[in-house]
Scaffold this active site. Sequence first.
Site, PDB file in Angstrom:
ATOM      1  N   LYS A  22       0.996  -1.289  -0.148  1.00  0.00           N
ATOM      2  CA  LYS A  22      -0.419  -0.194   0.069  1.00  0.00           C
ATOM      3  C   LYS A  22       0.943   1.091  -0.027  1.00  0.00           C
ATOM      4  CE  LYS A  22      -1.175   1.812   3.923  1.00  0.00           C
ATOM      5  NZ  LYS A  22      -1.921   3.020   4.756  1.00  0.00           N
ATOM      6  N   ASN A  23       1.365   1.356   0.647  1.00  0.00           N
ATOM      7  CA  ASN A  23       2.545   2.508   0.998  1.00  0.00           C
ATOM      8  C   ASN A  23       3.969   2.294  -0.054  1.00  0.00           C
ATOM      9  OD1 ASN A  23       0.881   3.090   3.502  1.00  0.00           O
ATOM     10  ND2 ASN A  23       2.791   2.643   4.824  1.00  0.00           N
ATOM     11  N   ARG A  93      -4.440  10.600   4.413  1.00  0.00           N
ATOM     12  CA  ARG A  93      -2.950  11.281   4.275  1.00  0.00           C
ATOM     13  C   ARG A  93      -1.810  11.527   3.300  1.00  0.00           C
ATOM     14  NH1 ARG A  93      -1.731  14.235   9.371  1.00  0.00           N
ATOM     15  NH2 ARG A  93       0.354  13.851   7.835  1.00  0.00           N
ATOM     16  N   CYS A 117      -3.788  13.081  13.101  1.00  0.00           N
ATOM     17  CA  CYS A 117      -4.890  11.108  13.393  1.00  0.00           C
ATOM     18  C   CYS A 117      -4.880  10.696  14.700  1.00  0.00           C
ATOM     19  CB  CYS A 117      -4.656  10.736  11.758  1.00  0.00           C
ATOM     20  SG  CYS A 117      -2.874  10.061  11.816  1.00  0.00           S
ATOM     21  N   ARG A 122       1.053  14.240  13.425  1.00  0.00           N
ATOM     22  CA  ARG A 122       1.574  14.106  12.012  1.00  0.00           C
ATOM     23  C   ARG A 122       1.540  15.495  11.087  1.00  0.00           C
ATOM     24  NH1 ARG A 122      -0.701   8.497   9.811  1.00  0.00           N
ATOM     25  NH2 ARG A 122       0.855   9.272   8.836  1.00  0.00           N
ATOM     26  N   PRO A 123       2.650  16.757  11.084  1.00  0.00           N
ATOM     27  CA  PRO A 123       2.828  17.690  10.530  1.00  0.00           C
ATOM     28  C   PRO A 123       3.358  17.475   9.259  1.00  0.00           C
ATOM     29  CG  PRO A 123       3.892  18.047  11.988  1.00  0.00           C
ATOM     30  CD  PRO A 123       3.306  16.648  12.373  1.00  0.00           C
ATOM     31  N   ASP A 125       4.947  20.294   8.206  1.00  0.00           N
ATOM     32  CA  ASP A 125       6.287  21.725   7.835  1.00  0.00           C
ATOM     33  C   ASP A 125       6.599  20.829   6.871  1.00  0.00           C
ATOM     34  OD1 ASP A 125       6.704  19.353  10.693  1.00  0.00           O
ATOM     35  OD2 ASP A 125       8.209  20.673  10.547  1.00  0.00           O
ATOM     36  N   ASP A 305       5.088   0.313  11.817  1.00  0.00           N
ATOM     37  CA  ASP A 305       4.139  -0.307  11.602  1.00  0.00           C
ATOM     38  C   ASP A 305       3.689  -1.410  11.872  1.00  0.00           C
ATOM     39  OD1 ASP A 305       3.049   2.029  10.232  1.00  0.00           O
ATOM     40  OD2 ASP A 305       3.770   2.299   8.039  1.00  0.00           O
ATOM     41  N   ARG A 397      -8.355  -0.450   4.851  1.00  0.00           N
ATOM     42  CA  ARG A 397      -7.522   0.576   4.514  1.00  0.00           C
ATOM     43  C   ARG A 397      -6.008  -0.225   3.424  1.00  0.00           C
ATOM     44  NH1 ARG A 397      -6.747   5.831   7.496  1.00  0.00           N
ATOM     45  NH2 ARG A 397      -5.630   5.789   5.842  1.00  0.00           N
TER      46      ARG A 397
HETATM   47  N1  EPU Z   1       6.905  14.125  10.590  1.00  0.00           N
HETATM   48  C1  EPU Z   1       6.741  15.705  10.921  1.00  0.00           C
HETATM   49  N2  EPU Z   1       6.745  16.768   9.638  1.00  0.00           N
HETATM   50  C2  EPU Z   1       6.129  16.351   8.066  1.00  0.00           C
HETATM   51  C3  EPU Z   1       6.737  15.237   8.382  1.00  0.00           C
HETATM   52  C4  EPU Z   1       6.472  14.246   9.192  1.00  0.00           C
HETATM   53  O1  EPU Z   1       7.352  16.508  12.430  1.00  0.00           O
HETATM   54  O2  EPU Z   1       6.458  17.088   7.886  1.00  0.00           O
HETATM   55  C5  EPU Z   1       7.391  13.713  11.361  1.00  0.00           C
HETATM   56  C6  EPU Z   1       5.359  13.023  11.980  1.00  0.00           C
HETATM   57  O3  EPU Z   1       4.728  13.165  12.823  1.00  0.00           O
HETATM   58  C7  EPU Z   1       6.189  11.349  12.261  1.00  0.00           C
HETATM   59  C8  EPU Z   1       7.420  11.216  12.408  1.00  0.00           C
HETATM   60  O4  EPU Z   1       7.731  12.229  11.547  1.00  0.00           O
HETATM   61  O5  EPU Z   1       6.251  11.500  13.400  1.00  0.00           O
HETATM   62  C9  EPU Z   1       7.089  10.056  10.438  1.00  0.00           C
HETATM   63  O6  EPU Z   1       6.510  10.565   9.731  1.00  0.00           O
HETATM   64  P1  EPU Z   1       6.812  10.402   8.401  1.00  0.00           P
HETATM   65  O7  EPU Z   1       6.331  11.641   7.332  1.00  0.00           O
HETATM   66  O8  EPU Z   1       7.841   9.289   7.915  1.00  0.00           O
HETATM   67  O9  EPU Z   1       4.989   9.389   7.656  1.00  0.00           O
HETATM   68  P2  EPU Z   1       4.408   9.733   6.274  1.00  0.00           P
HETATM   69  O10 EPU Z   1       5.190   9.509   5.570  1.00  0.00           O
HETATM   70  O11 EPU Z   1       3.248  10.171   7.019  1.00  0.00           O
HETATM   71  C10 EPU Z   1       4.611   6.990   6.277  1.00  0.00           C
HETATM   72  C11 EPU Z   1       3.664   5.413   6.299  1.00  0.00           C
HETATM   73  C12 EPU Z   1       3.308   5.559   8.066  1.00  0.00           C
HETATM   74  C13 EPU Z   1       4.073   5.101   8.595  1.00  0.00           C
HETATM   75  C14 EPU Z   1       5.361   6.379   8.221  1.00  0.00           C
HETATM   76  C15 EPU Z   1       6.613   5.718   8.954  1.00  0.00           C
HETATM   77  C16 EPU Z   1       2.696   5.997   4.035  1.00  0.00           C
HETATM   78  C17 EPU Z   1       1.265   5.884   2.612  1.00  0.00           C
HETATM   79  N3  EPU Z   1       2.097   6.050   4.989  1.00  0.00           N
HETATM   80  O12 EPU Z   1       3.779   8.318   6.787  1.00  0.00           O
HETATM   81  O13 EPU Z   1       2.357   4.506   7.393  1.00  0.00           O
HETATM   82  O14 EPU Z   1       4.058   4.392   9.481  1.00  0.00           O
HETATM   83  O15 EPU Z   1       5.152   6.745   7.274  1.00  0.00           O
HETATM   84  O16 EPU Z   1       7.269   4.604   8.863  1.00  0.00           O
HETATM   85  O17 EPU Z   1       3.794   5.566   3.343  1.00  0.00           O
HETATM   86  C18 EPU Z   1       0.581   2.409   8.014  1.00  0.00           C
HETATM   87  O18 EPU Z   1       0.697   2.337   6.549  1.00  0.00           O
HETATM   88  O19 EPU Z   1      -0.674   2.086   8.752  1.00  0.00           O
HETATM   89  C19 EPU Z   1       1.188   3.638   8.112  1.00  0.00           C
HETATM   90  C20 EPU Z   1       0.706   4.905   9.180  1.00  0.00           C
END
Ligand code: EPU
Length: 418
Positions: A22-23, A93, A117, A122-123, A125, A305, A397
């Site tokens: 999925k990811n 998201r 969420c 999960r910002p 920024d 995950d 999902r």
């Molecule tokens: N973060 C920030 N600012 C940003 C981006 C991230 O502070 O601009 C923080 C997040 O709040 C978090 C950390 O950085 O604490 C890591 O977040 P990341 O951006 O890596 O997560 P994501 O891209 O939103 C993807 C997966 C998630 C998985 C995470 C971590 C997808 C669609 N989602 O999310 O998958 O947990 O990476 O590996 O790829 C799931 O499949 O159940 C799922 C939540």
Amino acid sequence: MDRFRIQGPTRLAGRVRASGAKNASLPALAACLLTSEPVILGRLPAVRDILTMRRLLEHLGVITEDVGGALRLEARGKAHDDEAPYELVKTMRASVLSLGPLVARRGHARVSLPGGCAIGVRPIDQHLAGLAALGADIHLEGGYVEARADRLAGGRFRFDMPTVGGTENLMMAAVLARGTTVLDNCAREPEIVDLARLLVKMGADIEGAGSPTVTIRGADELGGAEHEIIPDRIEGGTYLIGAAMTGGDVTLEGACPGDLGPLLDTLGEVGATVDLADGAIRVRGDEPLRAADVETAPHPGFPTDLQAQYMALATLAEGTSHIQETVFENRFQHVPELARMGAVIDVTGNVARVYGPTPLSGSPVMATDLRASACLVLAALAASGETEIQRIYHLDRGYERMEEKLRSLGAQVERVAG
Ligand code: EPU
């Protein structure tokens, strides 16, 4: 809302094939916005998030068509709606992954801010700061982020933390920027490497994906490509944990063992037998389980995950397992539900101490997010009696045909509609 009714205990045994990740699929779908030529994606999993992304892309003017098990996407022309609306973003998201490609190719994007969420704030920024470093003009207004750039310009950007979505968004923006972009402190997940493979097939010049520094030389335009999505390591890992905790014997086919290293090491530590052969992973739970500590971390660490699913296993292991969640600040929502089934778990800050073994008994429980739901399914398989899991739309999902796959491994799982 559908529920799962699971009769336990069960011993999971047999062979199961990993679905497409999925990811990895979500950014690959967003990447089709970068070209007017067709992109054909194979092995997309039939899960809700993929349907939501497809709807978003159609909203953005992409023509989609199922062709013999694959999806053909064609983002013709530039004169379409550039807005990812709140109604779609709030349910998923990953819609935010449309931001980079839209601003890179169409010069404009308006994407609803995703908000927090269940698992944390999960910002985004980092996505925004990165796009600004490539010359995008960013405004936040009315719950939307609006990004504009006549043409992005290559630049250097260092992420404050490795972010999977941030790295993907910036890679997709930089492939059409003028000049070279260097991204530092990138996330290194296999899903990022898969996205880079697709972008390279489309004509992009990317070096270093899967390492902390990714260098992208921008192109004037990209072309179409055909691509097969990598196997879902998290889905596969879920079934392997299930094998270990039910004293089972499961062979996961079509997997990439290298992407599951930390989980396989931990399964070995708790006493399961792990064998690798020809892209298949066999896990047998033929000894009593022993406690082992786990700390989640960005790849190549133990994946956040799989933290919830591992906690279900830890309730059955002899001794105290310390489970530390370092990626998300609120990812222990499965703890009270596991406690309803008989688990004994203390949480202090981001560390859960799981005291085992505790016998689990079937109970009514509630799914709160995707992976927490998978944790409850595993606990229910090992528990005595019937467990009813409510709100399994979370599972839908991200897990393709979960009840069918589990039934093929001997589980008694029924989906109850309504
Ligand atoms: N973060 C920030 N600012 C940003 C981006 C991230 O502070 O601009 C923080 C997040 O709040 C978090 C950390 O950085 O604490 C890591 O977040 P990341 O951006 O890596 O997560 P994501 O891209 O939103 C993807 C997966 C998630 C998985 C995470 C971590 C997808 C669609 N989602 O999310 O998958 O947990 O990476 O590996 O790829 C799931 O499949 O159940 C799922 C939540």
